[in-house]
Every structure is written in C-alpha cells, then in structure tokens.
Motif scaffolding. Structure first.
Motif, PDB file in Angstrom:
ATOM      1  N   ILE A 273       0.657  -0.794  -0.131  1.00  0.00           N
ATOM      2  CA  ILE A 273      -0.204   0.254  -0.203  1.00  0.00           C
ATOM      3  C   ILE A 273       0.775   0.963  -0.166  1.00  0.00           C
ATOM      4  O   ILE A 273       2.069   1.969   1.420  1.00  0.00           O
ATOM      5  CB  ILE A 273      -0.801  -0.289   1.290  1.00  0.00           C
ATOM      6  N   GLY A 274       0.245   1.902  -0.638  1.00  0.00           N
ATOM      7  CA  GLY A 274       0.575   3.594  -0.765  1.00  0.00           C
ATOM      8  C   GLY A 274       0.275   4.321  -0.415  1.00  0.00           C
ATOM      9  O   GLY A 274      -0.646   4.411  -1.257  1.00  0.00           O
ATOM     10  N   ARG A 275       0.889   6.125   0.236  1.00  0.00           N
ATOM     11  CA  ARG A 275      -0.486   7.501   0.921  1.00  0.00           C
ATOM     12  C   ARG A 275      -0.171   7.451  -1.052  1.00  0.00           C
ATOM     13  O   ARG A 275       0.989   7.693  -1.320  1.00  0.00           O
ATOM     14  CB  ARG A 275       0.503   6.984   1.625  1.00  0.00           C
ATOM     15  N   VAL A 276      -1.306   8.129  -1.376  1.00  0.00           N
ATOM     16  CA  VAL A 276      -1.432   8.916  -2.187  1.00  0.00           C
ATOM     17  C   VAL A 276      -1.886  10.231  -1.889  1.00  0.00           C
ATOM     18  O   VAL A 276      -1.177  11.472  -2.904  1.00  0.00           O
ATOM     19  CB  VAL A 276      -2.884   8.639  -3.984  1.00  0.00           C
ATOM     20  N   GLY A 277      -2.526  10.455  -1.070  1.00  0.00           N
ATOM     21  CA  GLY A 277      -3.088  12.022  -0.157  1.00  0.00           C
ATOM     22  C   GLY A 277      -3.281  11.741   1.244  1.00  0.00           C
ATOM     23  O   GLY A 277      -3.426  10.906   1.916  1.00  0.00           O
ATOM     24  N   VAL A 278      -3.810  12.384   2.126  1.00  0.00           N
ATOM     25  CA  VAL A 278      -4.347  12.555   2.596  1.00  0.00           C
ATOM     26  C   VAL A 278      -5.951  11.541   2.954  1.00  0.00           C
ATOM     27  O   VAL A 278      -6.630  11.968   2.170  1.00  0.00           O
ATOM     28  CB  VAL A 278      -5.349  13.974   3.767  1.00  0.00           C
ATOM     29  N   GLU A 279      -5.431  10.599   3.730  1.00  0.00           N
ATOM     30  CA  GLU A 279      -6.669   9.281   3.995  1.00  0.00           C
ATOM     31  C   GLU A 279      -6.597   8.583   2.466  1.00  0.00           C
ATOM     32  O   GLU A 279      -8.003   8.017   1.994  1.00  0.00           O
ATOM     33  CB  GLU A 279      -7.704   9.677   5.089  1.00  0.00           C
ATOM     34  N   GLN A 280      -5.894   8.691   1.843  1.00  0.00           N
ATOM     35  CA  GLN A 280      -6.012   8.288   0.233  1.00  0.00           C
ATOM     36  C   GLN A 280      -5.095   7.282  -0.463  1.00  0.00           C
ATOM     37  O   GLN A 280      -3.572   8.206   0.559  1.00  0.00           O
ATOM     38  CB  GLN A 280      -6.119   9.006  -0.402  1.00  0.00           C
ATOM     39  N   PHE A 281      -5.367   6.356  -0.457  1.00  0.00           N
ATOM     40  CA  PHE A 281      -4.350   4.608  -0.527  1.00  0.00           C
ATOM     41  C   PHE A 281      -4.368   4.407  -1.984  1.00  0.00           C
ATOM     42  O   PHE A 281      -5.110   4.046  -2.503  1.00  0.00           O
ATOM     43  CB  PHE A 281      -4.279   3.960   0.624  1.00  0.00           C
ATOM     44  N   TYR A 282      -3.133   3.528  -2.271  1.00  0.00           N
ATOM     45  CA  TYR A 282      -2.973   3.042  -3.258  1.00  0.00           C
ATOM     46  C   TYR A 282      -2.751   1.295  -3.076  1.00  0.00           C
ATOM     47  O   TYR A 282      -1.521   1.280  -2.714  1.00  0.00           O
ATOM     48  CB  TYR A 282      -2.025   3.579  -4.881  1.00  0.00           C
ATOM     49  N   CYS A 283      -3.322   0.690  -3.747  1.00  0.00           N
ATOM     50  CA  CYS A 283      -2.489  -0.835  -3.676  1.00  0.00           C
ATOM     51  C   CYS A 283      -2.000  -1.399  -5.152  1.00  0.00           C
ATOM     52  O   CYS A 283      -2.768  -1.342  -5.957  1.00  0.00           O
ATOM     53  CB  CYS A 283      -4.346  -1.798  -3.677  1.00  0.00           C
ATOM     54  N   TRP A 284      -0.352  -1.284  -4.768  1.00  0.00           N
ATOM     55  CA  TRP A 284       0.109  -2.032  -6.056  1.00  0.00           C
ATOM     56  C   TRP A 284       0.343  -3.421  -6.146  1.00  0.00           C
ATOM     57  O   TRP A 284       0.427  -4.181  -7.507  1.00  0.00           O
ATOM     58  CB  TRP A 284       1.835  -1.798  -5.958  1.00  0.00           C
ATOM     59  N   ASP A 285      -0.520  -4.238  -5.670  1.00  0.00           N
ATOM     60  CA  ASP A 285      -0.721  -5.561  -6.318  1.00  0.00           C
ATOM     61  C   ASP A 285      -2.165  -5.609  -6.871  1.00  0.00           C
ATOM     62  O   ASP A 285      -1.856  -6.191  -8.311  1.00  0.00           O
ATOM     63  CB  ASP A 285      -1.341  -6.670  -4.536  1.00  0.00           C
ATOM     64  N   CYS A 286      -3.267  -4.815  -6.554  1.00  0.00           N
ATOM     65  CA  CYS A 286      -4.571  -5.188  -7.588  1.00  0.00           C
ATOM     66  C   CYS A 286      -5.233  -4.228  -8.186  1.00  0.00           C
ATOM     67  O   CYS A 286      -6.338  -3.277  -8.804  1.00  0.00           O
ATOM     68  CB  CYS A 286      -6.241  -5.592  -6.578  1.00  0.00           C
ATOM     69  N   CYS A 287      -4.336  -2.617  -7.774  1.00  0.00           N
ATOM     70  CA  CYS A 287      -3.986  -1.165  -8.482  1.00  0.00           C
ATOM     71  C   CYS A 287      -5.652  -0.635  -8.717  1.00  0.00           C
ATOM     72  O   CYS A 287      -5.811  -0.148  -9.462  1.00  0.00           O
ATOM     73  CB  CYS A 287      -3.793  -1.591 -10.142  1.00  0.00           C
ATOM     74  N   VAL A 288      -5.953  -0.595  -7.175  1.00  0.00           N
ATOM     75  CA  VAL A 288      -6.942  -0.025  -7.251  1.00  0.00           C
ATOM     76  C   VAL A 288      -6.689   1.088  -5.580  1.00  0.00           C
ATOM     77  O   VAL A 288      -5.916   1.201  -4.829  1.00  0.00           O
ATOM     78  CB  VAL A 288      -8.163  -0.755  -6.368  1.00  0.00           C
ATOM     79  N   GLU A 289      -7.088   2.482  -6.311  1.00  0.00           N
ATOM     80  CA  GLU A 289      -7.210   3.288  -4.718  1.00  0.00           C
ATOM     81  C   GLU A 289      -8.493   3.609  -4.416  1.00  0.00           C
ATOM     82  O   GLU A 289      -9.390   3.335  -4.586  1.00  0.00           O
ATOM     83  CB  GLU A 289      -7.187   4.804  -5.446  1.00  0.00           C
ATOM     84  N   PHE A 290      -8.094   3.735  -2.938  1.00  0.00           N
ATOM     85  CA  PHE A 290      -9.287   3.410  -2.114  1.00  0.00           C
ATOM     86  C   PHE A 290      -8.856   4.797  -0.322  1.00  0.00           C
ATOM     87  O   PHE A 290      -7.788   5.017  -0.279  1.00  0.00           O
ATOM     88  CB  PHE A 290      -9.219   2.450  -1.069  1.00  0.00           C
ATOM     89  N   ALA A 291     -10.093   5.324  -0.067  1.00  0.00           N
ATOM     90  CA  ALA A 291      -9.823   7.094   0.701  1.00  0.00           C
ATOM     91  C   ALA A 291     -11.048   5.643   1.691  1.00  0.00           C
ATOM     92  O   ALA A 291     -12.159   5.611   2.537  1.00  0.00           O
ATOM     93  CB  ALA A 291     -10.432   7.508  -0.074  1.00  0.00           C
ATOM     94  N   THR A 292     -10.160   6.401   2.616  1.00  0.00           N
ATOM     95  CA  THR A 292     -11.051   6.082   4.071  1.00  0.00           C
ATOM     96  C   THR A 292     -11.356   6.892   5.275  1.00  0.00           C
ATOM     97  O   THR A 292     -11.210   8.149   4.651  1.00  0.00           O
ATOM     98  CB  THR A 292      -9.638   5.418   5.592  1.00  0.00           C
ATOM     99  N   GLN A 293     -12.593   6.740   5.357  1.00  0.00           N
ATOM    100  CA  GLN A 293     -13.637   7.706   6.303  1.00  0.00           C
ATOM    101  C   GLN A 293     -14.099   7.342   7.304  1.00  0.00           C
ATOM    102  O   GLN A 293     -13.951   6.068   7.811  1.00  0.00           O
ATOM    103  CB  GLN A 293     -14.140   8.244   4.782  1.00  0.00           C
ATOM    104  N   THR A 294     -14.377   8.363   8.242  1.00  0.00           N
ATOM    105  CA  THR A 294     -14.963   7.553   9.745  1.00  0.00           C
ATOM    106  C   THR A 294     -15.396   6.372   9.489  1.00  0.00           C
ATOM    107  O   THR A 294     -15.325   5.610   9.996  1.00  0.00           O
ATOM    108  CB  THR A 294     -15.229   8.465  10.331  1.00  0.00           C
ATOM    109  N   ASP A 295     -16.809   6.457   8.619  1.00  0.00           N
ATOM    110  CA  ASP A 295     -17.416   5.542   8.433  1.00  0.00           C
ATOM    111  C   ASP A 295     -17.708   3.820   7.262  1.00  0.00           C
ATOM    112  O   ASP A 295     -17.977   3.174   7.414  1.00  0.00           O
ATOM    113  CB  ASP A 295     -18.742   5.857   8.869  1.00  0.00           C
ATOM    114  N   LYS A 296     -16.630   4.660   6.447  1.00  0.00           N
ATOM    115  CA  LYS A 296     -16.423   3.450   5.963  1.00  0.00           C
ATOM    116  C   LYS A 296     -15.582   3.683   4.150  1.00  0.00           C
ATOM    117  O   LYS A 296     -14.416   4.947   4.585  1.00  0.00           O
ATOM    118  CB  LYS A 296     -17.433   3.657   4.286  1.00  0.00           C
ATOM    119  N   VAL A 297     -14.959   2.451   3.557  1.00  0.00           N
ATOM    120  CA  VAL A 297     -13.591   3.000   2.741  1.00  0.00           C
ATOM    121  C   VAL A 297     -15.081   3.017   1.371  1.00  0.00           C
ATOM    122  O   VAL A 297     -15.093   2.448   0.965  1.00  0.00           O
ATOM    123  CB  VAL A 297     -13.186   1.447   2.493  1.00  0.00           C
TER     124      VAL A 297
END
Length: 64
Positions: A11-35
């Motif tokens: 996992i790499g950090r893209v921005g504040v609370e935003q991440f990128y997975c190098w294994d499956c090539c998706v980006e995700f953002a974490t929020q208090t109650d969901k991803v």
C-alpha cells in the motif's frame, strides 16, 4: 494496513486518507464510517465502486 480488495500489504499513500494498492491497482480512501474504493480509468480518472455491503467488510480489513 491491508488492501480492502485483495488484502495485500503493498500500500502506498496518495494523499490525506487516500491510498493505492500496488497488488490489485485500486485506490481507496478511508472515512470515519466507510472505505471508498476506486478503479483507475484509462484517462487516469477515478471511478468509484458502488457496493454498500463491500464497504462494511472493507473498513474492518483496513483497520486490521
């Protein structure tokens, strides 16, 4: 931190609370109650996944 899609640890950090997975090539953002998970489009834009049931399990996977 693990990827909510593939449970990988590349996992790499893209921005504040935003991440990128190098294994499956998706980006995700974490929020208090969901991803929020995004696919990358051909033009580089983000396309959000729209699956509420997946978000509940994904939040638990990211926290672990």
């Amino acid at each position: 931190m693990n990827c909510p899609v593939c449970n990988g640890r590349a996992i790499g950090r893209v921005g504040v609370e935003q991440f990128y997975c190098w294994d499956c090539c998706v980006e995700f953002a974490t929020q208090t109650d969901k991803v929020v998970i995004y696919d990358l489009a051909e033009d580089g834009s983000l396309v959000a996944w729209d699956d509420a049931s997946f978000n509940e399990g994904a939040l638990n996977a990211v926290i672990e």
